[in-house]
Design a protein around this motif. Structure first.
Motif, PDB file in Angstrom:
ATOM      1  N   SER A   1       0.863  -1.183   0.000  1.00 36.61           N
ATOM      2  CA  SER A   1       0.000   0.000   0.000  1.00 36.61           C
ATOM      3  C   SER A   1       0.895   1.227   0.000  1.00 36.61           C
ATOM      4  O   SER A   1       2.067   1.167   0.390  1.00 36.61           O
ATOM      5  CB  SER A   1      -0.921   0.016   1.231  1.00 36.61           C
ATOM      6  OG  SER A   1      -0.159   0.234   2.410  1.00 36.61           O
ATOM      7  N   ALA A   2       0.358   2.330  -0.462  1.00 35.36           N
ATOM      8  CA  ALA A   2       1.162   3.557  -0.531  1.00 35.36           C
ATOM      9  C   ALA A   2       1.601   4.015   0.847  1.00 35.36           C
ATOM     10  O   ALA A   2       2.620   4.695   0.992  1.00 35.36           O
ATOM     11  CB  ALA A   2       0.356   4.656  -1.226  1.00 35.36           C
ATOM     12  N   ALA A   3       0.850   3.636   1.893  1.00 35.70           N
ATOM     13  CA  ALA A   3       1.199   4.057   3.248  1.00 35.70           C
ATOM     14  C   ALA A   3       2.438   3.347   3.760  1.00 35.70           C
ATOM     15  O   ALA A   3       3.149   3.865   4.625  1.00 35.70           O
ATOM     16  CB  ALA A   3       0.020   3.813   4.185  1.00 35.70           C
TER      17      ALA A   3
ATOM     18  N   SER B   1       0.818   6.368  -5.966  1.00 32.84           N
ATOM     19  CA  SER B   1       0.796   7.028  -4.648  1.00 32.84           C
ATOM     20  C   SER B   1      -0.428   6.628  -3.850  1.00 32.84           C
ATOM     21  O   SER B   1      -0.616   7.088  -2.727  1.00 32.84           O
ATOM     22  CB  SER B   1       0.828   8.557  -4.834  1.00 32.84           C
ATOM     23  OG  SER B   1      -0.252   8.979  -5.646  1.00 32.84           O
ATOM     24  N   SER B   2      -1.303   5.776  -4.431  1.00 33.26           N
ATOM     25  CA  SER B   2      -2.484   5.249  -3.732  1.00 33.26           C
ATOM     26  C   SER B   2      -2.976   4.044  -4.509  1.00 33.26           C
ATOM     27  O   SER B   2      -2.486   3.756  -5.613  1.00 33.26           O
ATOM     28  CB  SER B   2      -3.589   6.308  -3.642  1.00 33.26           C
ATOM     29  OG  SER B   2      -4.080   6.613  -4.945  1.00 33.26           O
ATOM     30  N   ASP B   3      -3.969   3.334  -3.933  1.00 35.90           N
ATOM     31  CA  ASP B   3      -4.547   2.239  -4.713  1.00 35.90           C
ATOM     32  C   ASP B   3      -5.522   2.813  -5.722  1.00 35.90           C
ATOM     33  O   ASP B   3      -5.674   4.030  -5.859  1.00 35.90           O
ATOM     34  CB  ASP B   3      -5.188   1.201  -3.804  1.00 35.90           C
ATOM     35  CG  ASP B   3      -6.518   1.661  -3.213  1.00 35.90           C
ATOM     36  OD1 ASP B   3      -6.855   2.856  -3.340  1.00 35.90           O
ATOM     37  OD2 ASP B   3      -7.227   0.819  -2.627  1.00 35.90           O
TER      38      ASP B   3
ATOM     39  N   GLY C   1      -7.952   5.515  -4.679  1.00 38.23           N
ATOM     40  CA  GLY C   1      -7.404   6.750  -4.149  1.00 38.23           C
ATOM     41  C   GLY C   1      -7.002   6.665  -2.691  1.00 38.23           C
ATOM     42  O   GLY C   1      -6.537   7.646  -2.104  1.00 38.23           O
ATOM     43  N   SER C   2      -7.125   5.467  -2.100  1.00 39.13           N
ATOM     44  CA  SER C   2      -6.797   5.304  -0.685  1.00 39.13           C
ATOM     45  C   SER C   2      -5.315   4.965  -0.524  1.00 39.13           C
ATOM     46  O   SER C   2      -4.807   4.064  -1.185  1.00 39.13           O
ATOM     47  CB  SER C   2      -7.654   4.190  -0.082  1.00 39.13           C
ATOM     48  OG  SER C   2      -7.174   3.831   1.201  1.00 39.13           O
ATOM     49  N   LYS C   3      -4.642   5.707   0.385  1.00 36.12           N
ATOM     50  CA  LYS C   3      -3.238   5.386   0.657  1.00 36.12           C
ATOM     51  C   LYS C   3      -3.098   4.129   1.502  1.00 36.12           C
ATOM     52  O   LYS C   3      -2.023   3.542   1.573  1.00 36.12           O
ATOM     53  CB  LYS C   3      -2.555   6.568   1.358  1.00 36.12           C
ATOM     54  CG  LYS C   3      -2.338   7.780   0.468  1.00 36.12           C
ATOM     55  CD  LYS C   3      -1.467   8.817   1.138  1.00 36.12           C
ATOM     56  CE  LYS C   3      -1.189   9.993   0.226  1.00 36.12           C
ATOM     57  NZ  LYS C   3      -0.410   9.589  -0.964  1.00 36.12           N
ATOM     58  N   GLN C   4      -4.185   3.730   2.196  1.00 36.21           N
ATOM     59  CA  GLN C   4      -4.156   2.492   2.980  1.00 36.21           C
ATOM     60  C   GLN C   4      -4.557   1.284   2.140  1.00 36.21           C
ATOM     61  O   GLN C   4      -4.390   0.151   2.563  1.00 36.21           O
ATOM     62  CB  GLN C   4      -5.088   2.595   4.197  1.00 36.21           C
ATOM     63  CG  GLN C   4      -4.518   3.395   5.348  1.00 36.21           C
ATOM     64  CD  GLN C   4      -4.459   4.890   5.042  1.00 36.21           C
ATOM     65  OE1 GLN C   4      -5.363   5.429   4.408  1.00 36.21           O
ATOM     66  NE2 GLN C   4      -3.408   5.560   5.490  1.00 36.21           N
TER      67      GLN C   4
END
Length: 915
Positions: free
Chosen positions: A730-732, A745-747, A750-753
């Protein structure tokens, strides 16, 4: 060594029904094997079985196996299957060094070659590491990796040019067959230092070593150089060392040496650097053996007898080791004899012929009759001398051979002990030589000729192959050196009939007619053979085979008393051969159908169901299957639960039968047993294991979707045959400080988690390295499991991709079908930077059998080349907005096409203005 049983067992099972046709009446099934250009029969015990079972298969048993079935109608049916046995031996690294010309007075160019080789099937793939660093062609200017033109296989030589300080390191060669049949990779380590050198040794003994029998011989070999430390081995010619040899460190001791221990002994030192060092010495054991003589009458007259007034020569031969030490002396009536004008003693040159001495008696007189003794000895003694007596008298006459009347032809039975005899007269009696007269073949002792001192050839355990004519003839040894006398003895070997089939099983229903046939392959005598048919112990019929080679027994209408073991004994005076037929009404085993569409379902949280499907092997071979006995139990438990599944109508060949198993406890696995039942009783059973597996094993075709949020990643798997794997991230949690200008930078939402799958292209990844991600297997439901699919179903495969970075390589999508093993079909491809955003791809696929989708990411030219995928979907039916069918590499957006059209128009206008 790994075998190929697991790798080919499913193919094997599918081919076996083809090899077991429903043959009414007498069926004959035979297996043969072809390996290279040589054809060899399988052992007779398994030739006639429908199923050929090979346990603990070895690599030499690979090849093509043929099954031939015939029932006397039309041409035989032949099917074949190729069995590949996979294996991987430990790799071996050998090192060779070369030193170039001097540059000035103190510097030499030094080049090192590391050669890695391993025996394998399939071909091995090699990879090299220096320490932890992977080496590849072009990754280091001082390193070259290549394969010699005279070898078959992949890269295996690592060349270190103009050795540098950093080249002194640990080198690892890894051999891989890409995990076929679960065979793991194998590696070997070699440490290269500035002291690495090929071995050198010293052998501290004389050459040759001459010893008397019974002495103890000690050989000492010391290592004088080599890095790493060489290992020492001893060899003797091409044979093993004597079993009584004692090996201790660098010393080989041979106690109580004998003539059988003589030979060339070599000390070999090896450390895999350069060529092994080898030093040898020849051990000679002094010996005298095989003393023989022969008498040659006057060569100037055509008479084989010895006569007064003519010449006669006595020759004596002895084998001596060493031959140069051989000495002869002659005695007459026990007194020393010296060479004279009438008694001429000569000795042949040991370098030209074996040790032979001759005594020529010129102008033979009556006083010359007597006993002449040839004495052979070795210089320096230590070995007992050999004495050979030769009597010359008026009764000395050449030999004559005869065969007793009752000894030819000689009739015996197979397995007996027999004595072939030739009577020899004359004085002295020579050695008799026995050989085959009707063929060029070795005698029972393995030699082309067998010596006999009494004229008798004794053969133990006579076999039919030993029948024929034998020649006995006089030898020159211990007799007259004249034209050999010879005679012929005929040996006749009686043996019981060899018949086929030795054993076969006939499956028949009640009321049917059929025939049993027993055929004679060979027998002696074979003119009149008696046969006898029985059912159990009940005699059915007897008769004789006069000109025919087979007998048949016909059953007009099979009844219950007709089931059982039928035997046919075909007899001659040597014994009987037996054909056995087991006539049974047992139904063949059912065959489970493993490609059941949506076999597993779940209606309750802790319970699942399974659709069991099967076909009946050769249902028309016996009476109608009235029911199946179903047994089921949890794996690992003892108790079976049983019930009957009634069958109302006749089962057709290839018909798919279905029964639903319900109330199976999640996630337990179950063992299922299915047994057909006819009027005869129970038939052959078949078992299988039913596993509960998390969806999607057979996902509902309304829609399969995976967003990679769970650790199980929806049962996706990595292809271990490629260079690296896809990574779930995940981007996080993904660290992008080293490569900030690539990857998402996200899935997709649009979630970074949120999680997605991507390929990490940082070191040690190299350009062209591949990672493959495989979806679960999906089943296709044909209209007829044993027929062709009328219209192939269409599915829409869609996914989101993120291809951002200046070094982006290629993303490929393949369709992999069970019916097309090893052939993946390309359905979508895209290369290069597509910007920092998620895009969707959709493609229609038309599989014809169970299938998987393969997502392949290929690393580009640099580290800014991370490719990601998310939200993978497969659903029945065509894509609602399918992409064009052309290659994605050549696609551009409509806006981009419009801009290019404007640019092209503008260029044409400018070109016109310039004109």
């Amino acid at each position: 060594m790994h075998n190929g049983v697991a790798g080919m067992s499913s193919q094997w099972r599918k081919l076996l029904p083809l090899f077991s046709p429903d043959l009414e009446g007498n069926k004959k099934i035979r297996w043969t094997k072809t390996a290279g250009s040589a054809t060899d029969r399988i052992q007779d015990s398994s030739v006639f079985n429908e199923t050929l079972r090979i346990t603990r298969i070895q690599r030499h048993q690979g090849g093509r196996y043929y099954c031939k079935a015939e029932n006397g109608l039309g041409t035989p049916a032949i099917k074949s299957i190729r069995v590949d046995v996979y294996y991987l031996d430990d790799p071996i690294v050998t090192v060779h060094q070369s030193i170039g010309e001097a540059k000035e007075q103190f510097y030499y160019e030094r080049t090192v070659f590391l050669r890695c080789a391993a025996n394998s099937n399939p071909p091995v793939r090699y990879s090299w590491r220096r320490g932890r660093e992977f080496l590849s062609q072009g990754s280091d200017k001082g390193v070259e990796i290549y394969e010699p033109f005279f070898t078959q296989g992949e890269t295996k030589i690592l060349k270190l040019k103009n050795l540098r300080p950093q080249d002194y390191a640990n080198y690892t060669c890894t051999a891989s067959v890409r995990n076929v049949c679960g065979i793991p990779d194998k590696s070997v380590l070699f440490r290269l230092t500035n002291k690495t050198a090929s071995p050198t040794i010293k052998l501290l003994v004389e050459d040759p070593i001459v010893a008397n029998p019974g002495q103890t011989v000690i050989l000492v070999c010391i290592i004088s150089g080599g890095e790493p430390t060489p290992t020492l081995t001893w060899v003797r010619n091409t044979e093993e060392l004597p079993k009584k040899s004692i090996l201790k460190s660098d010393t080989l001791t041979i106690p109580a040496i004998s003539t059988e221990d003589a030979g060339v002994y070599s000390c070999v030192a090896s450390n895999n650097v350069g060529n092994p060092a080898k030093k040898s010495t020849n051990i000679v054991v002094r010996a005298l053996k095989k003393g023989r003589f022969w008498i040659t009458p006057d060569p100037y007259h055509n008479d084989d007898n010895i006569q007064i007034g003519r010449e006669v020569k006595i020759s004596c031969q002895v084998e001596a080791t060493p031959p140069e030490e051989l000495m002869f002396s002659w005695l007459k009536n026990g007194r020393p004899l010296r060479s004279s004008e009438r008694m001429v003693i000569t000795q042949t040159d040991p370098d030209v012929a074996p040790g032979i001495t001759n005594l020529d008696i010129i102008d033979l007189k009556f006083t010359d009759f007597g006993t002449y003794t040839c004495v052979a000895s070795l210089k320096n003694g230590g070995i007992p001398e050999i004495s050979i007596d030769v009597n010359i008298s008026s009764t000395t006459v050449p030999p004559n051979l005869t065969v007793p009347r009752e000894k030819s032809p000689l009739v015996t039975q197979e397995g007996d002990t027999v004595e072939l005899q030739c009577l020899v007269s004359g004085k002295p009696k020579p050695i008799i030589l026995w050989s085959h007269a009707d063929k060029e073949a070795p005698m029972p002792d393995g030699n082309m000729q067998t010596e006999s001192y009494d004229g008798v050839l004794r053969i133990v355990n006579v076999s039919r192959e030993m029948a024929g004519t034998y020649r006995c003839q006089t030898s020159q040894y211990n007799g007259f050196n004249v034209k050999p006398r010879e005679a012929i003895v005929e040996l006749i070997v009686l043996y019981p009939p060899a018949v086929e089939p030795v054993y076969t099983e006939i499956r028949q229903g009640l009321g049917r007619p059929f025939s049993l046939s027993c055929r004679v392959l060979r027998a002696h005598p074979s003119k009149v053979l008696d046969y006898e048919w029985k059912l159990g112990t009940r005699l059915l019929t007897v008769g004789q085979l006069d000109t025919r080679d087979e007998t048949e027994y016909h059953i007009r209408a099979l009844n219950r008393e007709g089931y059982g073991a039928y035997t046919c004994d075909i007899k001659n005076e040597a014994g009987a051969g037996r054909c056995t037929f087991l006539v049974t009404g047992k139904a063949y085993a059912p065959e489970f159908y493993y490609d059941t569409y949506s076999a597993l379902w779940q209606n309750k949280p802790r319970v699942y169901g399974f659709k069991l499907q099967w076909t009946q092997m050769n249902p028309n071979a016996v009476d109608r299957v009235m029911a199946y006995r179903l047994g089921i139990k949890q794996t690992g438990h003892q108790r079976w639960w049983e019930q009957e599944i009634p069958i109302e109508d006749n089962i057709q060949k290839g018909e798919l039968l279905t029964y639903n198993l319900t109330e199976l406890i999640k996630p337990e696995a179950y063992q299922v047993r299915l047994t057909p039942i006819t009027r005869f009783g129970e038939g052959d059973s078949t078992e299988r294991i039913i596993h509960f597996s998390c969806a999607p094993v057979n996902p509902p075709w309304s829609k399969f979707h995976c967003d990679f949020e769970e650790d199980t990643i929806c049962m996706f798997t990595q292809d271990k045959t490629e260079e690296f794997d896809w990574t779930r991230h995940s981007a996080a949690t993904r660290d992008t400080k080293y490569t900030p200008n690539t990857g998402p930078s996200s899935d997709r939402t649009g979630s970074k988690q949120g999680f997605y799958m991507y390929i990490e292209t940082s070191r040690p990844r190299l350009e062209g390295d591949k990672a493959r991600l495989l979806t679960p297997s999906f089943n296709v439901a044909p209209k007829n499991p044993y027929g062709n699919v009328a219209t192939n179903p269409t599915y829409c495969f869609s996914f989101y991709y993120h291809m951002y970075g200046k070094h982006i390589g290629t993303l490929n999508v393949y369709l992999r079908q069970k019916s097309q093993t090893g052939q993946d079909t390309s359905v979508w491809t895209l290369s290069g930077n597509q910007g920092d955003r998620w895009r969707q791809a959709r493609v229609n696929i038309n599989p014809t059998s169970s299938f998987q989708m393969v997502l392949e990411g290929i690393r580009g030219s640099g580290i800014e080349g991370d490719i990601a995928v998310d939200d993978v979907t497969i659903e029945e039916g065509e894509c609602q907005d399918p992409p064009p069918s052309s290659n994605i590499r050549s696609l551009a957006s409509p806006a981009a096409v419009h801009i290019w059209e404007l640019c092209l128009t503008l260029l044409l206008v400018l070109a016109g203005l310039r004109r």
